[in-house]
Design an enzyme around this catalytic site. Structure first.
Site, PDB file in Angstrom:
ATOM      1  N   ASP A   1       0.832  -1.282  -0.053  1.00  0.00           N
ATOM      2  CA  ASP A   1      -0.003  -0.074  -0.009  1.00  0.00           C
ATOM      3  C   ASP A   1       0.776   1.321   0.081  1.00  0.00           C
ATOM      4  OD1 ASP A   1      -2.252   1.761   0.293  1.00  0.00           O
ATOM      5  OD2 ASP A   1      -2.137   1.867   2.433  1.00  0.00           O
ATOM      6  N   SER A   2       0.336   2.190  -0.015  1.00  0.00           N
ATOM      7  CA  SER A   2       1.162   3.675  -0.184  1.00  0.00           C
ATOM      8  C   SER A   2       1.488   4.058   1.360  1.00  0.00           C
ATOM      9  CB  SER A   2       0.229   4.843  -0.686  1.00  0.00           C
ATOM     10  OG  SER A   2      -0.762   5.065   0.174  1.00  0.00           O
TER      11      SER A   2
ATOM     12  N   TYR B   1      -0.648   8.144  -2.535  1.00  0.00           N
ATOM     13  CA  TYR B   1      -0.535   8.021  -3.801  1.00  0.00           C
ATOM     14  C   TYR B   1      -1.668   8.834  -4.633  1.00  0.00           C
ATOM     15  CZ  TYR B   1       2.673   4.133  -3.669  1.00  0.00           C
ATOM     16  OH  TYR B   1       3.742   3.199  -3.453  1.00  0.00           O
ATOM     17  N   GLY B   2      -2.727   9.033  -3.893  1.00  0.00           N
ATOM     18  CA  GLY B   2      -4.184   9.418  -4.244  1.00  0.00           C
ATOM     19  C   GLY B   2      -4.241  10.914  -5.230  1.00  0.00           C
TER      20      GLY B   2
ATOM     21  N   CYS C   1      -4.526  -1.303  -1.653  1.00  0.00           N
ATOM     22  CA  CYS C   1      -4.807   0.233  -2.095  1.00  0.00           C
ATOM     23  C   CYS C   1      -5.954   0.279  -3.176  1.00  0.00           C
ATOM     24  CB  CYS C   1      -3.336   0.656  -2.318  1.00  0.00           C
ATOM     25  SG  CYS C   1      -3.339   2.390  -2.955  1.00  0.00           S
ATOM     26  N   ASN C   2      -6.731   1.081  -3.092  1.00  0.00           N
ATOM     27  CA  ASN C   2      -7.771   1.142  -3.866  1.00  0.00           C
ATOM     28  C   ASN C   2      -7.190   1.960  -5.192  1.00  0.00           C
ATOM     29  OD1 ASN C   2     -10.635   0.466  -2.892  1.00  0.00           O
ATOM     30  ND2 ASN C   2      -9.235   1.270  -1.333  1.00  0.00           N
ATOM     31  N   THR C   3      -6.350   3.118  -4.756  1.00  0.00           N
ATOM     32  CA  THR C   3      -5.722   4.209  -5.867  1.00  0.00           C
ATOM     33  C   THR C   3      -4.670   3.334  -6.855  1.00  0.00           C
ATOM     34  OG1 THR C   3      -5.792   5.796  -3.982  1.00  0.00           O
ATOM     35  CG2 THR C   3      -4.378   6.125  -6.023  1.00  0.00           C
TER      36      THR C   3
ATOM     37  N   GLU D   1      -1.499   8.530   8.071  1.00  0.00           N
ATOM     38  CA  GLU D   1       0.038   8.302   8.205  1.00  0.00           C
ATOM     39  C   GLU D   1       0.855   8.855   9.568  1.00  0.00           C
ATOM     40  OE1 GLU D   1       2.066   6.468   5.909  1.00  0.00           O
ATOM     41  OE2 GLU D   1       0.066   5.797   5.290  1.00  0.00           O
TER      42      GLU D   1
ATOM     43  N   THR E   1      -7.859   2.184   1.714  1.00  0.00           N
ATOM     44  CA  THR E   1      -7.745   1.276   2.823  1.00  0.00           C
ATOM     45  C   THR E   1      -7.217   2.005   4.104  1.00  0.00           C
ATOM     46  OG1 THR E   1      -5.632   0.826   1.766  1.00  0.00           O
ATOM     47  CG2 THR E   1      -7.425  -0.756   1.244  1.00  0.00           C
ATOM     48  N   HIS E   2      -7.005   3.308   3.942  1.00  0.00           N
ATOM     49  CA  HIS E   2      -6.685   4.041   4.986  1.00  0.00           C
ATOM     50  C   HIS E   2      -7.888   4.539   5.951  1.00  0.00           C
ATOM     51  CE1 HIS E   2      -2.593   4.372   3.379  1.00  0.00           C
ATOM     52  NE2 HIS E   2      -2.272   5.227   4.157  1.00  0.00           N
TER      53      HIS E   2
HETATM   54  N1  DGL Z   1      -4.673   3.249   0.930  1.00  0.00           N
HETATM   55  C1  DGL Z   1      -4.963   3.815  -0.228  1.00  0.00           C
HETATM   56  C2  DGL Z   1      -6.214   3.707  -0.945  1.00  0.00           C
HETATM   57  O1  DGL Z   1      -6.740   2.593  -0.628  1.00  0.00           O
HETATM   58  C3  DGL Z   1      -4.305   5.512  -0.192  1.00  0.00           C
HETATM   59  C4  DGL Z   1      -3.990   6.293  -1.246  1.00  0.00           C
HETATM   60  C5  DGL Z   1      -3.166   7.329  -1.092  1.00  0.00           C
HETATM   61  O2  DGL Z   1      -1.948   7.267  -0.581  1.00  0.00           O
HETATM   62  O3  DGL Z   1      -3.672   8.621  -1.325  1.00  0.00           O
HETATM   63  O4  DGL Z   1      -6.613   4.405  -1.963  1.00  0.00           O
END
Ligand code: DGL
Length: 189
Positions: free
Chosen positions: A11-12, A43-44, A74-76, A152, A185-186
């Site tokens: 994940d990010s 990442y978003g 991570c969805n992104t 974070e 997921t955050h």
């Molecule tokens: N956990 C990432 C997600 O599910 C976070 C994205 C991010 O880092 O902006 O999208």
């Protein structure tokens, strides 16, 4: 590849630990390697190509540790990069997308809210899933700007986090949503 090799999860940042927890509960005998790319979070806000490049790095690192399967927690990353990863690597990838389908099936008000990152909401995969499952449903989308950074830095209960949540959630509730999809997921944290 040896079946005893680990499952890789990335994940990010810390968000994917919400997914790791479920994997560990379901398969306590499996070894897992969790990669939190907190250095590059969030990442978003990044472009699709930047997200793909980071996912390649994460994948290469997990493969160098012998992972037999990679969970993109991570969805992104899933909505922007899983197609690329599946085309370019032999290892199987499992991803996560916002849970539009269960929300669309259960809503009574026919209005659901989705809180996710800019990268997820603007992706082709998110939009095709929405078209497929939420045809007669009104979807109220909200980018959760700033929430990943708060999580974070461990600020789960800080006034600033509550201020952001109120700003994003109150207008959706005022529009009568009866389900809210946590499309990052955050956000369970
Ligand atoms: N956990 C990432 C997600 O599910 C976070 C994205 C991010 O880092 O902006 O999208």
């Amino acid at each position: 590849m040896n079946n005893n090799n680990p499952i890789g999860i990335f994940d990010s940042g810390v968000g994917g630990l919400s997914i790791w927890k479920e994997i560990h509960q379901l398969f306590p005998c499996e070894s897992t390697i969790y990669l939190a790319d907190s250095k590059h979070a969030p990442y978003g806000e990044k472009s699709k190509q930047e997200i793909i490049d980071l996912c390649i790095k994460n994948t290469e690192l997990l493969l160098s540790k012998g992972c037999k399967l990679i969970v993109v927690a991570c969805n992104t990353a899933t909505t922007n990069a899983i197609e690329y990863l599946r085309k370019n690597y032999k290892v199987p990838f499992i991803g996560i997308e916002p849970a539009i389908k269960p929300a669309a099936l259960q809503t009574k008000t026919k209005k659901i809210g989705i809180l996710a990152t800019k990268g997820t909401l603007s992706s082709k995969l998110f939009n095709s899933t929405t078209e497929m499952y939420a045809d007669n449903i009104e979807i109220i989308e909200q980018v959760g700007t700033g929430l990943v950074t708060q999580i974070e830095s461990g600020e789960l209960n800080s006034p600033n986090t509550f201020r952001l949540l109120e700003k994003y959630l109150k207008p959706m509730i005022a529009q009568n949503i009866d389900y809210l999809v946590l499309g990052c997921t955050h956000y369970p944290f």
